[in-house]
Motif scaffolding. Structure first.
Motif, PDB file in Angstrom:
ATOM      1  N   GLU A 213      45.764  45.204  38.214  1.00 37.36           N
ATOM      2  CA  GLU A 213      45.415  45.906  36.969  1.00 37.36           C
ATOM      3  C   GLU A 213      44.350  45.139  36.204  1.00 37.36           C
ATOM      4  O   GLU A 213      43.577  45.713  35.445  1.00 37.36           O
ATOM      5  CB  GLU A 213      46.658  46.070  36.085  1.00 37.36           C
ATOM      6  CG  GLU A 213      47.556  47.200  36.534  1.00 37.36           C
ATOM      7  CD  GLU A 213      48.693  47.442  35.557  1.00 37.36           C
ATOM      8  OE1 GLU A 213      48.579  47.072  34.376  1.00 37.36           O
ATOM      9  OE2 GLU A 213      49.715  47.999  35.997  1.00 37.36           O
ATOM     10  N   MET A 214      44.357  43.814  36.350  1.00 35.75           N
ATOM     11  CA  MET A 214      43.358  42.984  35.661  1.00 35.75           C
ATOM     12  C   MET A 214      43.113  41.700  36.440  1.00 35.75           C
ATOM     13  O   MET A 214      43.875  41.345  37.326  1.00 35.75           O
ATOM     14  CB  MET A 214      43.827  42.625  34.252  1.00 35.75           C
ATOM     15  CG  MET A 214      45.113  41.824  34.256  1.00 35.75           C
ATOM     16  SD  MET A 214      45.349  40.805  32.783  1.00 35.75           S
ATOM     17  CE  MET A 214      44.294  39.400  33.119  1.00 35.75           C
ATOM     18  N   VAL A 215      42.025  41.026  36.076  1.00 36.23           N
ATOM     19  CA  VAL A 215      41.705  39.736  36.695  1.00 36.23           C
ATOM     20  C   VAL A 215      41.597  38.689  35.597  1.00 36.23           C
ATOM     21  O   VAL A 215      41.028  38.948  34.540  1.00 36.23           O
ATOM     22  CB  VAL A 215      40.371  39.811  37.470  1.00 36.23           C
ATOM     23  CG1 VAL A 215      39.910  38.423  37.898  1.00 36.23           C
ATOM     24  CG2 VAL A 215      40.517  40.713  38.672  1.00 36.23           C
ATOM     25  N   PHE A 216      42.209  37.534  35.850  1.00 34.65           N
ATOM     26  CA  PHE A 216      41.976  36.384  34.984  1.00 34.65           C
ATOM     27  C   PHE A 216      41.291  35.313  35.811  1.00 34.65           C
ATOM     28  O   PHE A 216      41.741  34.993  36.906  1.00 34.65           O
ATOM     29  CB  PHE A 216      43.305  35.844  34.437  1.00 34.65           C
ATOM     30  CG  PHE A 216      43.167  34.484  33.795  1.00 34.65           C
ATOM     31  CD1 PHE A 216      42.620  34.358  32.534  1.00 34.65           C
ATOM     32  CD2 PHE A 216      43.567  33.336  34.468  1.00 34.65           C
ATOM     33  CE1 PHE A 216      42.471  33.110  31.951  1.00 34.65           C
ATOM     34  CE2 PHE A 216      43.420  32.081  33.890  1.00 34.65           C
ATOM     35  CZ  PHE A 216      42.867  31.973  32.621  1.00 34.65           C
ATOM     36  N   GLN A 217      40.149  34.803  35.313  1.00 35.39           N
ATOM     37  CA  GLN A 217      39.498  33.721  36.046  1.00 35.39           C
ATOM     38  C   GLN A 217      39.166  32.599  35.091  1.00 35.39           C
ATOM     39  O   GLN A 217      38.826  32.827  33.937  1.00 35.39           O
ATOM     40  CB  GLN A 217      38.250  34.204  36.788  1.00 35.39           C
ATOM     41  CG  GLN A 217      37.206  34.927  35.941  1.00 35.39           C
ATOM     42  CD  GLN A 217      36.103  34.055  35.421  1.00 35.39           C
ATOM     43  OE1 GLN A 217      36.202  32.844  35.405  1.00 35.39           O
ATOM     44  NE2 GLN A 217      35.026  34.669  34.954  1.00 35.39           N
ATOM     45  N   PHE A 218      39.289  31.378  35.583  1.00 33.33           N
ATOM     46  CA  PHE A 218      38.811  30.223  34.843  1.00 33.33           C
ATOM     47  C   PHE A 218      37.759  29.540  35.705  1.00 33.33           C
ATOM     48  O   PHE A 218      38.078  28.768  36.595  1.00 33.33           O
ATOM     49  CB  PHE A 218      39.966  29.270  34.533  1.00 33.33           C
ATOM     50  CG  PHE A 218      39.502  27.940  34.003  1.00 33.33           C
ATOM     51  CD1 PHE A 218      38.872  27.858  32.770  1.00 33.33           C
ATOM     52  CD2 PHE A 218      39.672  26.783  34.733  1.00 33.33           C
ATOM     53  CE1 PHE A 218      38.424  26.638  32.279  1.00 33.33           C
ATOM     54  CE2 PHE A 218      39.225  25.545  34.245  1.00 33.33           C
ATOM     55  CZ  PHE A 218      38.604  25.490  33.022  1.00 33.33           C
ATOM     56  N   LEU A 219      36.501  29.901  35.482  1.00 32.90           N
ATOM     57  CA  LEU A 219      35.397  29.309  36.239  1.00 32.90           C
ATOM     58  C   LEU A 219      34.360  28.866  35.222  1.00 32.90           C
ATOM     59  O   LEU A 219      33.479  29.626  34.852  1.00 32.90           O
ATOM     60  CB  LEU A 219      34.798  30.342  37.203  1.00 32.90           C
ATOM     61  CG  LEU A 219      35.759  30.919  38.238  1.00 32.90           C
ATOM     62  CD1 LEU A 219      35.190  32.189  38.848  1.00 32.90           C
ATOM     63  CD2 LEU A 219      36.051  29.914  39.333  1.00 32.90           C
ATOM     64  N   PRO A 220      34.485  27.629  34.732  1.00 29.95           N
ATOM     65  CA  PRO A 220      33.611  27.217  33.632  1.00 29.95           C
ATOM     66  C   PRO A 220      32.168  27.039  34.073  1.00 29.95           C
ATOM     67  O   PRO A 220      31.880  26.818  35.242  1.00 29.95           O
ATOM     68  CB  PRO A 220      34.216  25.875  33.190  1.00 29.95           C
ATOM     69  CG  PRO A 220      34.989  25.398  34.359  1.00 29.95           C
ATOM     70  CD  PRO A 220      35.395  26.590  35.152  1.00 29.95           C
ATOM     71  N   GLY A 221      31.254  27.140  33.107  1.00 31.15           N
ATOM     72  CA  GLY A 221      29.836  26.876  33.336  1.00 31.15           C
ATOM     73  C   GLY A 221      29.191  27.852  34.304  1.00 31.15           C
ATOM     74  O   GLY A 221      29.497  29.045  34.309  1.00 31.15           O
ATOM     75  N   GLY A 222      28.310  27.319  35.153  1.00 32.20           N
ATOM     76  CA  GLY A 222      27.537  28.147  36.062  1.00 32.20           C
ATOM     77  C   GLY A 222      28.382  28.949  37.038  1.00 32.20           C
ATOM     78  O   GLY A 222      28.021  30.051  37.429  1.00 32.20           O
ATOM     79  N   MET A 223      29.569  28.398  37.390  1.00 28.61           N
ATOM     80  CA  MET A 223      30.440  29.120  38.324  1.00 28.61           C
ATOM     81  C   MET A 223      30.816  30.483  37.746  1.00 28.61           C
ATOM     82  O   MET A 223      30.810  31.492  38.439  1.00 28.61           O
ATOM     83  CB  MET A 223      31.711  28.300  38.580  1.00 28.61           C
ATOM     84  CG  MET A 223      31.476  27.006  39.320  1.00 28.61           C
ATOM     85  SD  MET A 223      33.035  26.163  39.686  1.00 28.61           S
ATOM     86  CE  MET A 223      33.366  25.349  38.130  1.00 28.61           C
ATOM     87  N   GLY A 224      31.147  30.481  36.452  1.00 27.99           N
ATOM     88  CA  GLY A 224      31.552  31.729  35.785  1.00 27.99           C
ATOM     89  C   GLY A 224      30.409  32.718  35.721  1.00 27.99           C
ATOM     90  O   GLY A 224      30.605  33.922  35.892  1.00 27.99           O
ATOM     91  N   ILE A 225      29.194  32.199  35.487  1.00 33.42           N
ATOM     92  CA  ILE A 225      28.025  33.080  35.426  1.00 33.42           C
ATOM     93  C   ILE A 225      27.833  33.760  36.782  1.00 33.42           C
ATOM     94  O   ILE A 225      27.666  34.976  36.866  1.00 33.42           O
ATOM     95  CB  ILE A 225      26.762  32.276  35.058  1.00 33.42           C
ATOM     96  CG1 ILE A 225      26.944  31.650  33.679  1.00 33.42           C
ATOM     97  CG2 ILE A 225      25.521  33.152  35.108  1.00 33.42           C
ATOM     98  CD1 ILE A 225      25.811  30.735  33.253  1.00 33.42           C
TER      99      ILE A 225
END
Lengths: 388, 307
Positions: A213-225
């Motif tokens: 139903e949803m996604v939670f991600q913790f990818l700080p900095g460039g990884m998240g971009i």
């Protein structure tokens, strides 16, 4: 021979800048200035220096000298710089560490040398619980709480299940543990990615197949971009919404990702639009000085400096000369934090509010808009394990 | 399940093509010129920044990509003339130090000029959709384009190296540089050409990656390490080796990330499987390299050197 040189070449990586003066109270700042995550350290540093500049080169009326060095996101660099800071430069306060793989190297060295460690960012779980220390302070957040707030927000939004992913390192594990602690729904799957990964096609394909139903991600900095751009390109943004924590939705990420993040829900302990006098002054001052909008990291650097200022004012500039006095003054946290109400728990980690935010478009720019308080006076889950 | 597997195969193929573009230049420069160029990742970054800036200026990604070639070529030319040329006959360690210095220089220069904030670039309108492959399965058009470009580059390179006179000289130079010099070939000019062409591939890879990933300082370094793995696996100096090495690395990395945790779940409890799977999949590429080196120390497609 070729191969050996190649391997040596691949392993090579370090750079540094330094400068020194005399007499002022020395503060060592080991932070991450280079590489994809370089803007985190840059903003912590700039926020920190802004507070000093506003006081005309002092903190709490005490002249200070900040020695800044780049750890390049490498624990071994962190160790080398920390040893130099402690032995040669004799810094009395250590700060600046961004990443939770550097903190466990720098913090124990600092504490063993009998100096103060005040984190402007990283708050790994071990130092909040059993390994807590009277001279170890975290002025930002305990890692888990960033994600606990996202878990609360996701539950409030009514999601029944979630796909969660984070990089495979301490802060990533803390992140997923934190999210799960308060998320009332079911976890479809959890995935650990590589630190510094640029391509997320494999993970995105798995998400599509898992239909959460949803996604939670913790990818700080460039990884998240990288992740957000690719997630949007895969056409999943409208299909499977995201709920994020503050590091995955700072203003730099919004600017780099653009419309791909419009409408994304996220949580933070600070936002540029928080309506308190300290924050309004900080945002204006930061923008005037640096000609850019502050990130959450800049706010943390600024708050850390002002916390130190409040303690220095109380002890008249004594740090290692009056350990008990400085410690008590830090614990009192007698300053106006730009994030609003702030006090220290028994484990020297903050008790603070967490706010819900939504990405909106204002005058062609993508910004976070505060939607309300998610958790009031929230403390971390490890305080009870701390013997202090 | 089979659809997911197919999608992951495509993902692996795409990553492999990408790595190939970077490795091709690296292996040419290494094989022919005997130069370890760590700054190859910086050329990747320069390509990406050039495309981001030029796209912003011209308003068209394709024009931006096209105009980025002369920019990257100019940078490569200057690097070759000023830094690389004096190092031809020096020890590898000197080359590593010099080109490592270039990494630091370019990273710092880029952050002074553009700041720490990553630049923004979207996928061009014409390539932004998804392709309907089966009724239920779509794949981003842009990623398919990357695969196509990679294949095209491979074909062009194969043609140049196998079918043309220049290619013959390159092959000759890789196996026996002394002899080709003795035969009167202008090795200096050939060196410069190869360096610039290698740089152009890196720049092209950087430019193509700009819409997919974040355009930021140091973006080429992770890829550089993987590319070294590709050329070590494939055999240094061999384009065919670079292609196969890159595809192998791309597939192993992607499929490892995608399926290892699930496979391990058959034997271990989910929490352990997840942890072990994540750790193993990030090591898989390097494990592969070790295995290849143990059994074929010169790589899968070594260039045979004249003694």
């Amino acid at each position: 021979m070729r191969l050996k040189t190649l391997l040596a070449a691949t392993a090579l990586c370090a750079l540094a800048t330094a400068g020194t003066a005399q007499d002022a109270l020395k503060i060592g700042m080991i932070t991450t200035l280079s590489g994809p995550a370089g803007y985190l350290g840059t903003d912590v540093r700039d926020g920190f220096l802004l507070a000093i500049e506003e006081e005309g080169g002092t903190l709490g009326g005490v002249p200070v000298e900040v020695i800044v060095e780049d750890d390049g996101l490498k624990p071994e660099n962190g160790r080398a710089i920390a040893e130099r800071f402690l032995e040669r430069d004799e810094v009395e306060i250590m700060t600046g560490v961004i990443f939770s793989n550097i903190a466990p190297v720098v913090a124990p060295l600092t504490l063993r040398a009998g100096r103060f460690y005040i984190s402007p960012n990283s708050g790994p779980s071990q130092f909040a619980g059993k390994a807590c220390h009277e001279n170890y302070f975290v002025a930002s957040w305990q890692n888990d709480t960033l994600h606990e707030s996202a878990g609360i927000a996701a539950s409030n939004l009514g999601y029944n299940n979630a796909y969660i992913l984070a990089p495979n390192y301490q802060a990533g594990k803390d992140a997923l543990a934190g999210f799960k602690r308060f998320f009332t729904g079911e976890i479809v799957e959890e995935t650990y990615t590589q630190l510094g990964q640029t391509d997320y096609a494999a993970e995105i394909a798995k998400i599509r197949a898992a239909k959460p139903e949803m996604v939670f991600q913790f990818l700080p900095g460039g990884m998240g971009i990288n992740f957000m751009k690719q997630y949007d390109q895969a056409g999943l943004r409208d299909e499977i919404p995201l709920v994020l924590a503050a590091p995955s939705a700072d203003i730099n990420i919004l600017r780099a990702v653009g419309a791909s993040m419009l409408g994304v829900q996220n949580t933070s302990h600070w936002n540029h639009d928080l309506d308190n006098a300290a924050n309004i002054a900080f945002v204006a001052s930061f923008e005037a000085t640096y000609d850019r909008s502050p990130t959450v990291y800049a706010s943390q650097g600024y708050d850390t400096a002002r916390l130190i200022a409040s303690a220095l004012r109380a002890t008249g500039g004594k740090v290692t000369a009056d350990m008990d006095g400085f410690r008590a003054a830090l614990q009192a946290a007698d300053f106006e934090a730009v994030r609003g109400p702030f006090k220290f728990n028994t484990n020297n980690h903050p008790i603070q509010n967490w706010y819900g935010r939504e990405v909106v478009e204002i005058d062609g720019e993508f910004r976070n808009k505060t939607t309300g308080i998610i958790a009031e006076n929230h403390s971390d889950a490890y305080a009870s394990e701390c013997p202090m | 399940m089979s659809q997911l597997f197919f999608e992951q195969l495509l993902n692996g193929l795409q990553l492999g093509m990408f790595l190939f573009l970077v490795s091709a230049g690296l292996t040419l420069v290494f094989g022919f010129m005997n130069i370890i160029n760590l700054a190859h990742g910086s050329l990747f970054m320069i390509g990406a920044y050039a495309v981001a800036v030029l796209t912003d200026l011209t308003g068209s990604f394709f024009l931006g990509l096209l105009l980025s070639f002369p920019v990257v070529a100019a940078f490569a030319l200057v690097i070759e003339l000023l830094i690389i040329r004096p190092l031809y006959h020096r020890d590898h360690l000197d080359q590593v130090l010099a080109t490592f210095g270039l990494i630091l220089f370019f990273n710092e220069a880029v952050s002074i000029v553009f700041g720490r904030t990553p630049l923004f670039l979207n996928v061009p309108e014409a390539l932004s959709g998804a392709v309907q492959i089966t009724e239920t399965f779509t794949y981003p058009l842009y990623r398919i384009t990357i695969i196509a470009v990679g294949l095209m580059v491979a074909a062009v390179l194969w043609f140049i190296i196998v079918k043309t006179r220049t290619g013959m000289r390159i092959r000759a130079g890789t196996t026996n540089p002394e002899m080709i010099r003795a035969l009167g070939v202008n090795i200096q000019a050939l060196n410069t050409t190869i360096f610039v062409v290698g740089a152009l591939f890196a720049g092209l890879a950087g430019g193509l990656s700009a819409p997919l990933t974040s355009v930021e300082v140091g973006m080429g370094e992770n890829l550089l390490i993987l590319s070294f793995v590709c050329i070590v696996i494939g055999g240094i100096g061999s384009i065919r080796g670079a292609l196969l090495g890159a595809l192998t690395v791309g597939l192993v990395d992607t499929l490892g990330r995608a399926f290892l945790p699930d496979i391990l779940e058959q034997f271990l409890d989910p929490a352990t499987a997840n942890g072990v799977g994540a750790a193993l999949s990030s090591m898989s590429v390097y494990l592969l390299m070790i295995i290849v080196l143990v059994f074929k120390p010169t790589g899968l497609f070594p260039v045979i050197k004249a003694v």
